[in-house]
Design an enzyme around this catalytic site. Structure first.
Site, PDB file in Angstrom:
ATOM      1  CB  ALA A   1      55.207  23.181   5.922  1.00 51.33           C
TER       2      ALA A   1
ATOM      3  CB  SER B   1      46.663  28.960   6.542  1.00 54.02           C
ATOM      4  OG  SER B   1      46.045  27.908   5.883  1.00 54.02           O
TER       5      SER B   1
ATOM      6  CB  CYS C   1      49.380  28.654  -5.774  1.00 57.79           C
ATOM      7  SG  CYS C   1      50.413  27.615  -4.753  1.00 57.79           S
TER       8      CYS C   1
ATOM      9  NE  ARG D   1      41.365  24.191  11.456  1.00 55.83           N
ATOM     10  CZ  ARG D   1      41.761  23.899  10.231  1.00 55.83           C
ATOM     11  NH1 ARG D   1      43.029  23.613  10.000  1.00 55.83           N
ATOM     12  NH2 ARG D   1      40.911  23.882   9.238  1.00 55.83           N
TER      13      ARG D   1
ATOM     14  CB  VAL E   1      61.361  32.480  15.373  1.00 54.48           C
ATOM     15  CG1 VAL E   1      62.412  31.621  16.070  1.00 54.48           C
ATOM     16  CG2 VAL E   1      59.966  32.161  15.908  1.00 54.48           C
TER      17      VAL E   1
ATOM     18  CG  ASN F   1      49.212  21.891   2.180  1.00 53.00           C
ATOM     19  OD1 ASN F   1      48.387  22.190   3.030  1.00 53.00           O
ATOM     20  ND2 ASN F   1      49.584  22.729   1.241  1.00 53.00           N
TER      21      ASN F   1
ATOM     22  CE1 TYR G   1      37.311   6.799 -26.785  1.00 49.96           C
ATOM     23  CE2 TYR G   1      36.226   4.662 -26.615  1.00 49.96           C
ATOM     24  CZ  TYR G   1      36.447   5.844 -27.304  1.00 49.96           C
ATOM     25  OH  TYR G   1      35.806   6.084 -28.482  1.00 49.96           O
TER      26      TYR G   1
END
Lengths: 469, 469
Positions: free
Chosen positions: A12, A39, A43, A71, A81, A323, A447
């Site tokens: 997130a 990041s 999983c 970035r 924090v 995300n 199909y």
């Protein structure tokens, strides 16, 4: 020039930071991450432990350097924090050099979730693992590696028996029969461990349909995983090192235990700052992921999101939601107010040679609480044209609201490769759009003989349920 | 006691007959079928020719005996219906013994479609095949079998060269680059034929997106299928037997040709009875599959159906539509008036080691005619988590209405097994329900590393299109 501060550098947090900076390059974006990894694909950890992924860094989609240099995000790893002051609009972070105070115009709390600590004695013994972090994954992989090395040394033609490890080749225990438990059972069995899986309730994968749980249970049995149902673990017994899993009924000797009994949202920081939690215990948010505090957002595994069927806030800590809602916050902060989207509670799992997916509301109690009158039916159907040389069986469970016919949820299971997971996509749409089972039965799903029967199993299930309701 | 008469014993006809009799056992159900085969999977013929299916009877899901004995349907094979008299409510059928006249209370015309006969000289030469019927499939399989036998006999260690066949091991031609053409290219190449495929237009699989066509074309090239685009075949040249495919540009020597240039609805019987055709040339029907004549229905490859996006009648001769609309007619005739459902024009195809699917409206001219302002974008995305050991690429094309964002259509292609076909299920729902691309991007589609990236490729495509429109 506004400053956007993000607490937590995983799905997130980094989605929000990246999107905000991309959409508004003038924004100052500061991310505080307690650890060194950002990041990363948690999983993927079971597959790393299994040995199918060679390096932990393979799980990282974007490196800290890329976030910083490409970035232009002020990413501060190793910063914990410890406080948010909503009046001064500051956060206080602690690192090895002391404390820093950072002001914010917009703040995202993306502190994630932590492994639940179940009420089991002996969790601190050596040989007891969880799988909540990259560090956990590293530890487990090392254990598996040592065990394999030990076994190799035990081979008659490989010289004397391993001297440096006392215990690493015997049976292992997995506590918890959710995704992590099932995926880790596969990872450990693939490394030739004898796996014992303990599940407190009456079935594994309890968020899936009963029929799905049964199919996966049968398959675990075929794979020689010993599954203990109604098995509340009381103690992980032993000395310094764990030696047995103890339930009311059994004492199963093991040499290692993986505890995967779910996660809880990390909310302490938020609570101390006066951010309200919802009934689920996760941070309450509105459609735009905003908390009760102005300009303070929450997204990812620490926060709630509204369910697309019931409209009620739920806590479904999964990657896509993190995300998606993180990205929406980034877009909002950059000036385009964007809803985070709801959740359907969709989930997928691979267990050895079967695959399963679920979406929506399957549990009758939950359905009734939301005002529905649930009806559940399960069918088995061929995964491909009966004459086609490959193929298997897809088992589809549908839960619908009897009076209206609305599709509330579904659960599918098939052999791995026979499409239970991707076929669930049809149901995600139906659940999200409030489609009736009669309309679903008329969907013109793809199909051709190598992929399907003429009626996709989902359509067959819809026909059956429509005929019975 | 009412009599329900069905003309044509394949997908639509037998679905209708079975459903009507099951729902109303008092009904007399009479089916006239011209040939000997009923309820057969014509879609499986390429796989029979390929050699993956051992017997033609494997393609038959329910045998004539089962229809007669277990389902109590008066099935009359070898009966060619030559006239419908809507005033007297009778049909006249011809068989080896003469003519029979049968009265009806409800009538279903399910006469199917016939292979188009393209304007090509030499179609009657030996060695020219189509694939419209079981008999065609049998002929082709025999040809392939003889060719293989011949080749075996040519092996130095297998004795003298084959004496009984002059030509059966050389290059072969496929005329038409639709499903049948592509599937038959695979079937023939798998039997070691050198395949030359001729497509009149500028791309194969022209109902799919251009990006899908290109991907499949590239793959055919990898598989050593010679594809000729903009290649209008003028003649299948030769003597008694075909020897070459001749276009304006080329003369390609071949020893066999498969012509697969599409089908046209069989409507002569209906037209003579005064049943109206639609603009597509197929039988016009309403939402309940009723024709302009009272109590006369039409379904399957001979009839139109309304498109779920445009609402306009279209002719999409595919198996699911035939089954679904036939079944609806059966249910209506049995007393429960049931809509036949629309079509999304969904189709799937396997071509060697790639798979592709398409749904909805992709063609900009069609979209504009329906009042939309179409925008098409294509993306490539990983089919599974980048770190997962297996995986490939899914190419997704989305066409949306620019002002409203409504998803009009989609087309996907991937390696075989990477899910392009099953992943299209999400788009079928979106297209059918009129979902916007922004809402689609928020779908909570199933994710786990063995099946997907966190954002399913369809979601990624939706995000990209939403960002650009």
């Amino acid at each position: 020039m506004d400053t956007f501060v993000v607490v937590g550098g995983d799905a997130a947090g980094m989605s929000a930071a990246s999107k905000a900076k991309r959409d508004d390059p003038d924004l100052d974006v500061v991310v505080f991450e307690r650890g060194e990894w950002v990041s990363y694909g948690a999983c993927g950890l079971p597959y790393y432990v299994k040995g199918e992924i060679q390096s932990l860094t393979d799980l990282v989609s974007v490196t800290p350097e890329e976030f910083r240099e490409e970035r232009d995000i002020d990413l501060r790893t190793g910063h914990d924090v410890v406080a948010i002051d909503p009046d001064d609009r500051t956060v206080t972070a602690r690192n090895d050099d002391g404390e820093v105070v950072q002001t914010y115009d917009h703040l995202l709390v993306a502190t994630g979730a932590a492994a639940v600590t179940p009420p089991i004695a002996g969790l601190d013994r050596e040989g007891v693992y969880t799988l909540g972090s990259m560090a956990d994954g590293k530890d487990l992989r090392e254990y598996v590696g040592r065990a394999r090395e030990h076994r190799d040394l035990q081979q008659p033609d490989r010289g004397p028996a391993c001297q440096f490890l006392e215990t690493c080749t015997g049976p292992v225990g997995v506590v918890g029969g959710g995704y992590i438990g099932v995926e880790m059972a596969e990872a450990l069995a693939a490394n030739d461990f004898e796996v014992h899986l303990f599940q407190r309730g009456g079935r594994i994968l309890k968020s899936f349909s009963e029929a799905t749980s049964e199919a996966v249970l049968d398959h675990l049995d075929e794979q020689d995983v010993a599954v203990y149902l109604h098995a509340e673990v009381e103690e992980l017994a032993g000395g310094e090192r764990v030696e047995a899993v103890v339930t009311a009924e059994e004492r199963v000797p093991v040499e290692m235990v993986l505890v995967g009994t779910g996660v809880r949202p990390r909310t302490a920081l938020a609570e101390e700052a006066g951010i309200e939690l919802g009934e689920t215990g996760a941070i309450a948010t509105d459609a735009y992921c905003e908390t009760n505090l102005p300009n303070v957002y929450a997204a990812g595994d620490c926060a709630e999101a509204d369910h697309v069927v019931t409209g009620d806030p739920v806590h479904v800590p999964l990657a896509l939601t993190a995300n998606r809602r993180g990205r929406a916050v980034g877009q909002t902060v950059a000036g385009e107010r964007t809803e985070g989207g709801g959740v359907a509670g969709t989930a997928a799992v691979k267990a050895f040679d079967v695959e399963a997916a679920r979406t929506g509301i399957l549990d009758h109690e939950t359905a009734r609480a939301a005002g529905f009158d649930p009806l559940t039916r399960t069918i088995d159907a061929n995964s491909r044209a009966g004459y086609y040389p490959e193929g298997g069986t897809v088992r589809v469970t549908l839960t619908v609201d009897r009076p209206s016919g609305r599709v509330l949820g579904g659960s599918l299971v098939s052999e791995y490769g026979e499409g239970a997971v991707h076929r669930s996509h049809a149901l995600v749409g139906a659940v999200t759009e409030g489609v009736t089972v009669a309309d679903l039965a008329n969907y013109d799903l793809a199909y051709a003989p190598p992929f399907n029967t003429t009626w996709d199993p989902v359509l067959t299930a819809a026909k059956v349920v429509e005929g019975e309701r």
